[in-house]
Design a protein around this motif. Structure first.
Motif, PDB file in Angstrom:
ATOM      1  N   TYR A  55     -11.540  38.349 -43.988  1.00  0.00           N
ATOM      2  CA  TYR A  55     -12.077  37.450 -42.982  1.00  0.00           C
ATOM      3  C   TYR A  55     -11.022  37.141 -41.924  1.00  0.00           C
ATOM      4  N   LEU A  94     -15.372  33.281 -21.657  1.00  0.00           N
ATOM      5  CA  LEU A  94     -15.432  34.157 -22.830  1.00  0.00           C
ATOM      6  C   LEU A  94     -14.065  34.238 -23.492  1.00  0.00           C
ATOM      7  N   LEU A 101     -13.494  31.157 -25.321  1.00  0.00           N
ATOM      8  CA  LEU A 101     -14.347  31.087 -26.509  1.00  0.00           C
ATOM      9  C   LEU A 101     -13.756  31.898 -27.649  1.00  0.00           C
ATOM     10  N   PRO A 121     -19.010  28.621 -36.640  1.00  0.00           N
ATOM     11  CA  PRO A 121     -19.484  29.628 -37.595  1.00  0.00           C
ATOM     12  C   PRO A 121     -18.365  30.401 -38.288  1.00  0.00           C
ATOM     13  N   MET A 122     -17.125  29.908 -38.272  1.00  0.00           N
ATOM     14  CA  MET A 122     -16.013  30.645 -38.868  1.00  0.00           C
ATOM     15  C   MET A 122     -15.599  30.027 -40.202  1.00  0.00           C
ATOM     16  N   PHE A 137     -22.343  36.278 -40.267  1.00  0.00           N
ATOM     17  CA  PHE A 137     -22.574  34.917 -39.739  1.00  0.00           C
ATOM     18  C   PHE A 137     -21.667  34.644 -38.553  1.00  0.00           C
ATOM     19  N   MET A 138     -20.431  35.099 -38.701  1.00  0.00           N
ATOM     20  CA  MET A 138     -19.458  34.847 -37.644  1.00  0.00           C
ATOM     21  C   MET A 138     -19.925  35.505 -36.351  1.00  0.00           C
ATOM     22  N   GLY A 146     -22.881  33.664 -34.969  1.00  0.00           N
ATOM     23  CA  GLY A 146     -22.486  32.375 -34.408  1.00  0.00           C
ATOM     24  C   GLY A 146     -21.842  32.536 -33.046  1.00  0.00           C
ATOM     25  N   ILE A 147     -20.887  33.461 -32.972  1.00  0.00           N
ATOM     26  CA  ILE A 147     -20.196  33.645 -31.685  1.00  0.00           C
ATOM     27  C   ILE A 147     -21.183  34.159 -30.645  1.00  0.00           C
ATOM     28  N   VAL A 174     -23.148  31.378 -29.103  1.00  0.00           N
ATOM     29  CA  VAL A 174     -22.417  30.584 -28.117  1.00  0.00           C
ATOM     30  C   VAL A 174     -22.218  31.382 -26.837  1.00  0.00           C
ATOM     31  N   VAL A 175     -21.919  32.683 -26.986  1.00  0.00           N
ATOM     32  CA  VAL A 175     -21.755  33.525 -25.792  1.00  0.00           C
ATOM     33  C   VAL A 175     -23.061  33.559 -25.016  1.00  0.00           C
TER      34      VAL A 175
END
Lengths: 490, 651
Positions: free
Chosen positions: A168, A208, A211, A225-226, B637-638, B641-642, B645-646
């Motif tokens: 991860y 971006l 982000l 979401p991390m 999921f990551m 999720g990103i 948001v993008v």
């Protein structure tokens, strides 16, 4: 400031580097079987204390940029460094009396070396003022954490957790690097203050970049979401390491997040994104904690929820919000370490039931807490202290968690983010349910066995006393702490 | 060390002591009560009575010293404040302090409360001997005294309200002292609930004052302080009437006036000394005291004063008529108390605050004597309270008889006993101020008072003994600890009225004067009226004696002749039943059927509490299911999720 001149301000980190190396060498040359870990831990404690003294000495020297601006030595950095060091000191005491770690006693000098190294990495992260430095420090901390999570070598659970964490972490690093490279492409520099140079108003590409950089930090603090690595890694890691990971690297993540985004200013519209992430994080953490039967895993979800609460303070985007975050970290350190300490003591002294550590009836499962409060004097003490920590985590007065949450909510209301405050309050209510389920199990369920938990060690009992006392004491007299925090902001 | 202590003796500290000594006694007795199972009961009880008596007695002495010192200062009012002990509540520039105030009014009240209170405490030793809850009894009685003194000595409305609520609590505890008897526990509950209605109005009154004063340029300190309130009363002129009426409803609850008097007769379920102390001599006069304390507000509203006067007069007459027919000796005294309190409100309502307080004082003496006398009878007859099962007790209980007889003369207003002076003063003030109609009511009530008191006296002490032979030889005069307070109160019932002139001038500076329309002093008229009312009362007392001793068949004949009226009075005008039908039953129906079964269970419990729990639990399971333990899923999921948001940033 040029490199050589910077050195005199770099003493705390130099000490930590030296201690980490000394411990490695000590692990190789020493042949004191059985006593090695004990000596190593004493060296580590001495090193950390010395480092803490020098951090304190540099507290009030303005904010000199070191090493040509790669690091900056300001008050928030100093505050966070003290948080890391205190956490590490407490966790070292946990580790000295951890059965899980004793299984690999020969390696414990290395263990302390890794712990000290991790603090070094976090210190760098808290001061880092440049994306390259941030990346290096981030990786440094992560690498140390991977090894520490997998340190209980005999346990397959521990290894699995470490591997997941590595995979991860690799992806998260990639995302961060992608963001950093976009940033470099747009601004031609890695200095974090350059967000503003691109355009006066938020711009998609720079957004971006921001982000993706943010994603790297969110991974460190385990926010949605991390977050997905967090429950598995926390559950599999030896309990002292779980306690450590739930406080120190999270604090480091917040330190760098707040530094970067307060520098970003209006160049990237981050407060709203963070507010939404904060709401999602605490909601997910609290909801997922409800069905858990393993207390360690439950506390992992609880720590995700707390990252959400802390992000509320960041989202407010005001100095008051930052102040609230600092205060909350001090509070969170005390109560969260306390809760994990109780978990460790129970797991240490419970008999090995069926299902080993994790399954139904395992040492870390809720079943091991049944009727704890009625199993002798030490059971009652453990039950009461656990209740104090859990009430404090919920944010109920007169414990320190209440004061911390109060400051956070005050800051959020001040920033007029009423919807976020509402979600935060609703989440606090939900969290009461699963925290109180533990309390109910401790005091109202019939004891599953008559075995009385014993304090196998005086030093754990002492640190338990200190942590629960602090939870109550700061809850009643918090003014001094809020004065310190105000001084950090000033 | 003693010399060191002497340095701290100041008037202020003595005032605190008056209040705090009973509290200390109470605390010790609570501890005794809590540990009574572990102590030998005899020793514990002796200690409880010693502690229980010492607190009130020392408080009485402190009050006496304060009185002597303050009245001894030449050319100055008897007045002292302790000043704030500390700030209790502070908000928005307002502060409410913990502080006490001694002036003529509160000093008189404090002397009566501690003095009569001490006598009743001493009496209780004999009366409560052998009771299981002996230390608890004294703890609660001491606590009552503390709250009563707080109520009296408070220097602001809020602290007074604390005392007001505290005495209500103690009253509740002591009415239900024998709580294992469910009827007695219910009587306590009734008293508490009815009092709450009054308290609610009291609070509204305080809020109105606060609302009115907020933002005004007030002179002086904390606005709810009596001192400041008095100086700034003019600001309250626009809302004086609602404020005074609200506060008066509060007084109606505590002082048992129409329509909130219903709890007092039931309160007789408590031990008799409690009835004497709380439900006759002290607590029930709190309303009278409160109006006297706030007289500067009441004089701003003639309408509110009239309401007070008419309510008082109506209550006096109404309760007296019920008193005519009651069979239970304590119930007779309870209705008599309600009636006498009516007199006090009548006096205050016509603006004669001093006369009201004077009657309060004498009433405390003779009503306490009557109750303690009744207690002595009940004690001798092992719990018998029905007057028609007594008779001829004069021979067996000569001491009790003498005191009861004297006190009955006093309450009837026979010269030269205490009641004559105070009642006569009230009637005269009412007459002189031109309220002739109210005077007639008061006059008729005075006759009834004499009649029902001597009815009770005759039935209990004269005539034939109507008690069973088996119980006869048990009858015994009470012990010395009960007789001494009784005799002292008897003496006070005789002599208490002789201070009429001095108490009048002593209290005068405290009361705003109500201007009389004709300031002419009809001295002759006053004497004529006094003689008439004495003859009137004596006549009815004599009639009662004739009817109930000489012609015992008459009452029955009369009752048969006026069956309807008799049953109406016997059943107390069916007021309890009416309240039950129009207030309690509908309320109970709404609470149970509509609110509980109709709303609470289906909506709050099912949908609200359990429903939200189920929803949260469901999402919790869902969130936990997402945590599959597989790294690819986590990374997925990551990415999702990103991407979200993008997407949000792009669109």
């Amino acid at each position: 400031m040029p490199n050589l001149a910077s050195m005199s301000f770099f003493i705390p980190e130099l000490i930590l580097s030296a201690v980490a190396l000394i411990l490695f060498i000590f692990a190789l040359v020493s042949d004191k079987a059985g006593k090695k870990g004990e000596y190593a831990s004493v060296i580590a404690i001495a090193g950390l204390l010395a480092s803490a003294v020098f951090v304190l000495k540099n507290f009030n020297i303005g904010s000199p940029p070191l090493f040509w601006g790669l690091l900056v030595l300001d008050k928030p950095a100093a505050f966070f460094k003290e948080i890391f060091i205190i956490t590490a000191l407490i966790v070292i005491i946990f580790s000295q009396r951890s059965n899980e770690l004793r299984a690999g006693a020969n390696d414990s000098a290395e263990y302390y070396s890794l712990l000290v190294g991790s603090v070094l990495g976090m210190n760098l992260l808290a001061s880092a003022n440049n994306l390259l430095m941030i990346y290096l420090a981030l990786e440094f901390v992560s690498l140390m954490s991977f090894i520490l999570v997998g340190f209980a070598r005999g346990s397959s659970r521990s290894s699995e957790a470490a591997l997941k964490y590595v995979l991860y972490g690799a992806v998260a690093s990639g995302v961060f690097l992608y963001g950093a490279s976009l940033y470099y492409g747009l601004t031609g520099t890695l200095d974090i203050k350059s967000f503003l140079t691109i355009s006066p108003s938020p711009h998609l590409t720079i957004s971006l970049a921001g982000l993706f950089i943010l994603a790297g930090f969110l991974y460190k603090i385990a926010a949605v979401p991390m977050h997905a690595w967090c429950p598995d890694a926390y559950e599999g890691a030896p309990t002292p390491i779980t306690a450590f990971l739930s406080v120190a690297p999270k604090a480091a993540g917040f330190a760098v997040l707040m530094r970067v985004f307060s520098a970003a200013g209006d160049g990237f519209n981050w407060p709203l994104i963070i507010a939404v992430i904060s709401a999602a994080t605490m909601t997910f953490g609290n909801l997922a904690a409800i069905p858990q039967t393993n207390v360690k895993r439950l506390l992992a979800y609880s720590s995700i929820a707390h990252a959400g609460y802390l992000l509320m303070g960041v989202a407010s985007g005001t100095p008051r919000g930052a102040e609230a975050v600092y205060f909350y970290f001090a509070a969170y350190l005390v109560m969260n370490l306390g809760a994990f300490l109780v978990v460790q003591i129970i797991a240490n002294t419970s008999p090995p039931l069926m299902g080993g550590d994790i399954g139904e009836g395992g040492r870390e499962s809720l079943a091991a807490y049944k009727g704890l409060g009625r199993r002798g004097a030490s059971g009652a003490i453990l039950g009461i202290t656990m209740t104090i920590f859990l009430l404090s985590l919920t944010g109920i007065p007169p414990f320190v968690g209440f004061i911390g949450k109060f400051y956070i909510f005050a800051a959020v209301m001040d920033a007029k983010l009423y919807w976020l405050a509402f979600i935060g309050i609703a989440n606090s209510v939900v969290s009461l349910y699963y925290y109180m389920r533990i309390v109910k199990t401790i005091f109202f369920d019939e004891p599953a066995d008559a075995v009385q938990p014993a304090f196998s060690s005086r030093r754990l009992a002492a640190i338990l006393g200190v942590l629960s006392f602090a939870t109550i004491f700061i809850g009643l007299y918090w003014q001094w702490l809020s004065n310190i925090v105000a001084a950090v902001i000033a | 060390m003693i010399l060191g202590l002497l340095q701290h003796i100041s008037i202020q500290n003595l005032i605190w002591l008056i209040c705090l000594l009973p509290l200390v006694s109470s605390c010790i007795n609570w501890l005794l009560s809590a540990s009574s199972s572990k102590l030998p009961s005899k020793a514990a009880n002796s200690l409880a009575s010693f502690v229980g008596i010492s607190g009130p007695l020392l408080a009485f002495f402190s009050a006496l010293i304060v009185f002597w010192v303050l009245t001894g200062i030449e050319n100055s009012e008897a007045f002292a404040i302790t000043g704030p002990l500390y700030q209790w509540i502070g908000f928005g520039g307002w502060s409410i302090d913990i502080g006490l105030r001694v002036d003529q009014l509160s000093l008189v009240m404090a002397l009566v409360v501690t003095g009569v209170g001490t006598l009743i405490h001493i009496y209780s030793i004999g009366y409560m001997r052998g009771d299981d809850g002996y230390p608890r009894y004294f703890a609660e009685l001491n606590l009552f005294l503390f709250f009563m003194l707080l109520l009296i000595l408070a220097d602001n409305l809020i602290l007074m309200f604390v005392g007001w609520e505290g005495v209500g609590l103690c009253s509740y505890l002591l009415i239900g002292f024998w709580f294992s008897d469910i009827e007695k526990a219910k009587a306590g509950k009734k008293a508490f609930v009815v009092n709450r209605i009054g308290d609610f109005a009291f609070i509204i009154g305080i809020f109105l004052i606060w609302k009115m004063l907020a933002g005004q340029p007030i002179v002086g300190g904390s606005p709810l302080n009596f001192e400041t309130l008095e100086r700034n009363a003019a600001f309250l002129l626009p809302i004086a009437t609602p404020v005074c009426i609200a506060l008066f409803i509060g007084a109606c609850g505590k002082s048992a006036q129409i329509p909130l008097y219903v709890w007092l007769p039931d309160a007789m379920a408590g031990p008799t000394p409690v009835s004497a102390l709380i439900h006759a001599a002290t607590m029930v006069t709190a309303g009278v005291y409160m109006i006297a304390r706030l007289n500067f507000l009441y004089v701003l509203s003639p309408l509110a004063l009239n309401i007070v006067a008419y309510t008082g007069a109506a209550t006096a007459l109404f309760a007296a008529t019920i008193g005519l027919t009651q069979r239970d000796i304590k119930k007779v005294l309870a209705y008599s108390t309600i009636s006498q309190l009516g007199y006090m409100f009548l006096a205050e309502g016509v603006g004669a605050f001093g006369a009201g307080i004077f009657h309060l004082v004498t009433h405390a003496f003779f009503k306490a004597a009557l109750f303690l006398g009744a207690g002595s009878v009940i004690h001798a007859l092992h719990g018998e309270q029905d007057l028609f099962n007594m008779g001829g007790l004069k021979k067996y209980l000569p001491g009790t008889f003498a005191v009861f007889f004297v006190a009955a003369l006093a309450i009837s207003g026979i010269w030269p006993l205490a009641g004559f002076y105070s009642k006569d003063e009230i009637l005269w003030q009412v007459y002189e101020r031109g309220y002739t109609g109210l005077w007639v009511i008061g006059f008729i009530t005075a006759g009834m008072t004499a009649f029902y008191m001597f009815r009770a006296t005759s039935l209990a002490f004269f005539g034939n003994l109507r008690i069973g032979e088996d119980k006869k030889h048990h009858i015994h005069e009470s012990s010395i600890s009960m007789l001494v307070p009784l005799v002292l109160l008897g003496v006070l019932s005789i002599s208490g009225g002789w201070i009429k002139n001095s108490i009048g001038t002593f209290l005068e500076p405290r009361f705003a004067s109500v201007t009389l329309e004709e300031v002419t002093h009809h001295e002759n008229m006053e004497h004529i009226l006094a003689v008439i009312s004495v003859l009137w009362a004596a006549h009815w007392a004599f009639v009662a004696w004739i009817v109930y001793v000489q012609k015992p068949s008459w009452p029955e004949a009369m009752a048969n002749k006026f069956r309807k009226i008799h049953s109406l009075l016997m059943n107390k005008y069916f007021v309890d039943e009416i309240y039950d039908a129009i207030v309690i039953k509908p309320l109970a129906w709404i609470s149970e059927t509509a609110l509980w079964k109709g709303f609470d269970i289906p909506i709050i419990d099912n949908v609200g509490v359990n429903g939200s729990g189920r929803v949260v639990g469901f999402f919790g399971k869902l969130a936990a299911v997402l945590q599959t333990g597989l790294t690819p899923h986590y990374l997925f999921f990551m990415v999702i999720g990103i991407s979200i948001v993008v997407g949000w940033l792009v669109f």
